[in-house]
Design an enzyme around this catalytic site. Structure first.
Site: not given
Ligand code: 26Q
Length: 823
Positions: A371, A562-563, A568, A670, A674
């Site tokens: 991702h 979004k985050r 972004k 995503t 929406k």
């Molecule tokens: C990793 C290690 C330690 C702590 C946290 C994390 C961590 C947690 C969540 C790293 C990344 C995430 C989340 C990533 C994420 O949401 N990516 C998004 O995924 C979506 C679904 O595929 C995409 O549409 C987005 O583009 C992408 O940013």
């Protein structure tokens, strides 16, 4: 229109009486006998619980049928391993998928209870950060809908993602407590419990002649994983799958006490350690900090899930050679990647397989979804930490690595540089285990989440691994469930569409293309506009209630939710708003299109610049919203505590969807899907799934601007000179000077000096580079907005043409091309 008789072919939900009177009686029964309350004294939460218990009863038969069906047909089961499931509220979703909305509403109403008010009490389960977690939730619903026998596996965090509060415009994080009133949707499964170990030593046994030595891991620390199951109801309740979330418990505290005789504190600290494990979701950071507790969470849920999967498989088939034929395990990013080593350990050390057959089974069973391409976001763990916590897994990682590197060098002639890049161990500096490479080599399929992202994966992070295994990387463009993101969140639009084109789109979102013919119909467009207007009024009311800000629903609602992350580019949006503010004041005679700019989103608690961007949005909002010279033509609103439930109100109310990430950095997005589905126009870069959305809706129905991914790469390589660009743009330099000099922060004039200096000095995210193109695109949007007829024609075409982004389509592709499972 689809006739009733065509629908009759679909199995209808278990009709244990859907008549409102009978339902009302059942609700009263539950209130009395399960909750122990009289209707007269029942609190709103009691009504919610009683309602959930009644709905849950309707689900159970289907749930058991679904489990039985896959068992009897010896079908393949899909397991979706994810550290995040951002499911939001469940009750309306379940009722709607059971097609019981009207009946439940009427039943409650006959008891003097309002369905909307009661379901709004349900906490928003935020067991995820953002896109990746929400994708897992949409996938769970779609797997049940398209009849794929699936289990989601994750952690039952006591605290989901923090609650965001604003204090003087700054983000403050408060603990989230979704379980405070209990959770009537889940079932504890005490019988599904597994022991999970950490630390300790590895002993080698039985080194007799002709007998391979066997390894036994003697963990120093042990705890128990206990399952909680939540049913996931597919559309029309055809199938009900299971979301199984693990919680950690100490090994019997009494035994432990005896074990640690005389050391009560030590014994209790063991029990605290278990309870700490599932306590909190890690907020996604721009750079994962490598916290030991996070690795413990990853291993804990991987091991529990794999033990559960193997137990179920052996119980049914009695052996493990058939595992890849009956089981597909999808790894949601690298977070469960330690599963590759854990399955190897279970197969070899516990079930007695040899290394090579175990490796063959492992690779055929796993597949991995990537991702992110951001190098700083790729997960890796320091070797000493990994070795201390998981000594046996460290040995297996080395053994796997030796096998892969031998193959690369001997059979593919890889040179030292290529070997370094495909190695599971990063040897540059402190040695680290690369979880992306582990997931890659341990899987038969590695997929990206949009066409562009998948191409970039091949060219960048995984180029050498792609060279080694060229058939493995494939694309599965993300999707969203149209049940939650159209039918439930936008009932007005849902009924209007149904009236226009019939019911076929309810079972196949691509049938929305029939709406194309209505884009030129002025009566339809007017009704489409009226629905949008109602949704905007609903959002304006929420903002008035929560924030005391009055908004005009006839203004353009421009939304970025979004985050908060620099890539972004919320900053680009805010800087452009400042430039527009300046223009409105300098040219008051011009016909400015009234706009409300909404922003919402959470910043990782340790991400300094992201938190500063939130403060900037609030500072700029305060100044602009209170300047009489603006005459209400521009308003800025930062809505606190963005979550799934807030998205369900904001998405249907958008006229303009902001999807403005630096090209090449957003894997998919995503939210973009929406908004388009709910009739918003997109202003966006050629990034992630925007590229494919643009192809679907047509270039006239989306506003694309800015550098492409290739141009960004080129610019960075050539040496981007943002200072010259800024100085060449009067608008941009004015806006940046105003921000940097404290116009919006009179209480602390230097607050944004550093943030702005970053734009002059390196502008890594191309905010300065894309500013002119973005501002120009925004004026194009203004021009489109003025022609109301054409605007709604375009928005209708957006709704009509994005049915392909249904997660049902995505899941069918996973099922057919990766999992070889399902109907
Ligand atoms: C990793 C290690 C330690 C702590 C946290 C994390 C961590 C947690 C969540 C790293 C990344 C995430 C989340 C990533 C994420 O949401 N990516 C998004 O995924 C979506 C679904 O595929 C995409 O549409 C987005 O583009 C992408 O940013």
């Amino acid at each position: 229109m689809i006739s009733k008789s065509a629908l009759a072919d679909l199995p209808s939900p278990a009709p244990r009486s859907a008549n409102p009177d009978a339902l009302a009686a059942e609700i009263i029964e539950r209130l009395t006998y399960s909750i122990g309350k009289d209707a007269k004294v029942a609190q709103p939460h009691d009504w919610l619980t009683a309602t959930i218990l009644v709905i849950r009863d309707r689900v159970i038969d289907r749930w058991m049928d679904s489990t039985r069906q896959v068992y009897e047909s010896q079908g393949k089961r899909v397991y979706y391993l994810s550290l995040e499931f951002l499911i939001g509220r469940l009750t309306r979703d379940a009722v709607s998928n059971l097609e019981m909305l009207d009946e439940v509403r009427a039943a409650l109403s006959s008891l003097g209870v309002d369905f909307d008010a009661v379901t709004a009490l349900e906490p928003d389960a935020a067991l995820g950060n953002g896109g990746l977690g929400r994708l897992a939730a949409c996938f769970m619903e779609s797997m049940a809908t398209v009849d794929v026998p699936a289990y989601g596996y994750g952690i039952r965090y006591v605290h989901g993602l923090f609650r965001q509060q604003m204090s003087d415009g700054w983000q403050v994080e408060l603990p989230e407590t979704w379980l405070a009133h209990g959770n009537a949707w889940e079932f504890q499964r005490r019988e599904s419990a597994y022991e999970i170990g950490f630390g300790g030593t590895v002993e080698t046994l039985g080194d007799a002649i002709g007998v391979a030595p066997r390894c036994v891991w003697k963990p120093q620390e042990r705890m128990i994983a206990v399952a909680y199951d939540t049913p996931v109801v597919g559309w029309r309740a055809k199938r009900v799958n299971t979301l199984r979330l693990w919680t950690a418990q100490p090994i019997d505290p009494i035994l432990l006490d005896a074990f640690n005789a005389g050391d009560h504190i030590g014994a209790l600290s063991e029990s605290n350690k278990a309870e700490a494990l599932a306590r909190v979701l890690y907020p996604a950071d721009q750079t994962p900090a490598g916290q030991e507790l996070r690795l413990r969470q990853e291993y804990f849920f991987s091991s529990a899930s794999l033990q559960d999967i193997l137990r179920r498989h052996i119980q049914q088939y009695g052996e493990l050679g058939s595992l890849p034929d009956k089981v597909a395990i999808q790894l949601n990013d690298t977070h469960p990647a330690v599963s590759v080593a854990e399955l190897m350990r279970l197969l070899i050390d516990v079930h007695g397989l040899e290394f090579d057959p175990a490796w063959d089974i492992t690779r055929k069973t796993f597949s991995y979804t990537n991702h992110t391409l951001l190098p700083e976001a790729l997960e890796s763990w320091p070797v000493p930490l990994f070795e201390r916590l998981l000594p046996r897994h460290m040995q297996l990682v080395y053994a796997i690595n030796a096998k892969v590197l031998r193959h690369a060098r001997k059979e593919r002639g890889y040179d030292d540089g290529q070997i370094r890049s495909v190695s599971l161990i990063d040897e540059g500096g402190e040695r680290r285990v690369r979880m992306g490479n582990l997931a890659f080599v341990g899987s038969h399929s590695i997929n990206g989440v949009s066409a562009l992202h998948t191409d970039l994966m091949k060219q960048t992070v995984f180029s050498d691994l792609h060279g080694l295994y060229p058939e493995r990387i494939n694309n599965k463009t993300n999707g969203i469930t149209p049940r939650r993101w159209l039918m439930q969140c936008n009932p007005g639009l849902f009924s209007l569409i149904r009236e226009a084109i019939g019911d076929a789109f309810m079972d196949d979102a691509e049938a929305l293309t029939a709406l194309d013919a209505f884009a030129g119909d002025s009566e339809f467009r007017a009704r489409f506009a009226a629905v949008k207007r109602d949704n905007k009024t609903r959002l304006a009311d929420l903002v008035a209630r929560r924030m005391g800000i009055k908004l005009d629903p006839s203004a353009m609602f421009d939304i970025q939710i979004k985050r908060i992350h620099e890539y972004k580019r919320q900053l680009l949006n805010i800087v452009e708003a400042v430039a527009l503010y300046d223009q409105i004041r300098s040219n008051p005679e011009k016909d400015w299109a009234p706009r409300v700019k909404f922003l919402a989103g959470k910043a990782a608690p340790s991400y300094h610049n992201a938190k500063l961007i939130i403060k900037l949005a609030n500072d700029v909002a305060r100044v602009i919203n209170n300047d009489p010279a603006v005459r209400g033509l521009l308003k800025i609103v930062f809505v606190p505590n963005y979550n799934v439930s807030l998205a369900e109100i904001m998405v249907p109310a958008a006229d303009l969807s902001e999807q403005i990430s630096t090209a090449g950095m957003e894997a998919s997005g995503t939210g973009n899907m929406k908004f388009a589905l709910n009739g918003a126009l997109t202003i966006g870069t050629l990034d992630g799934a925007n590229v494919e959305i643009s192809e679907c809706v047509g270039a006239d129905n989306i506003v694309i601007f800015g550098l492409t991914a290739d141009e960004v790469t080129q610019k960075r390589a050539d040496g981007h000179e943002p200072r010259a660009i800024i100085e060449a743009s009067h608008e941009l330099s004015q806006a940046l000077t105003a921000i940097a000099s404290g116009v919006f922060s009179p209480d602390d004039r230097d607050r944004y000096a550093g943030l702005v200096a970053g734009l002059y000095e390196h502008d890594w995210f191309m905010v300065a580079a894309d500013f002119e193109a973005y501002a120009h695109a925004q004026r194009q949007v203004d021009a489109l907005w003025v022609d109301e007829k054409a605007w709604y024609g375009r928005t209708v075409l957006n709704t009509a043409r994005v049915g392909w982004f249904s997660s049902d389509r995505t899941i069918r592709q996973y099922a057919k091309e990766i999992w070889k499972a399902g109907p």
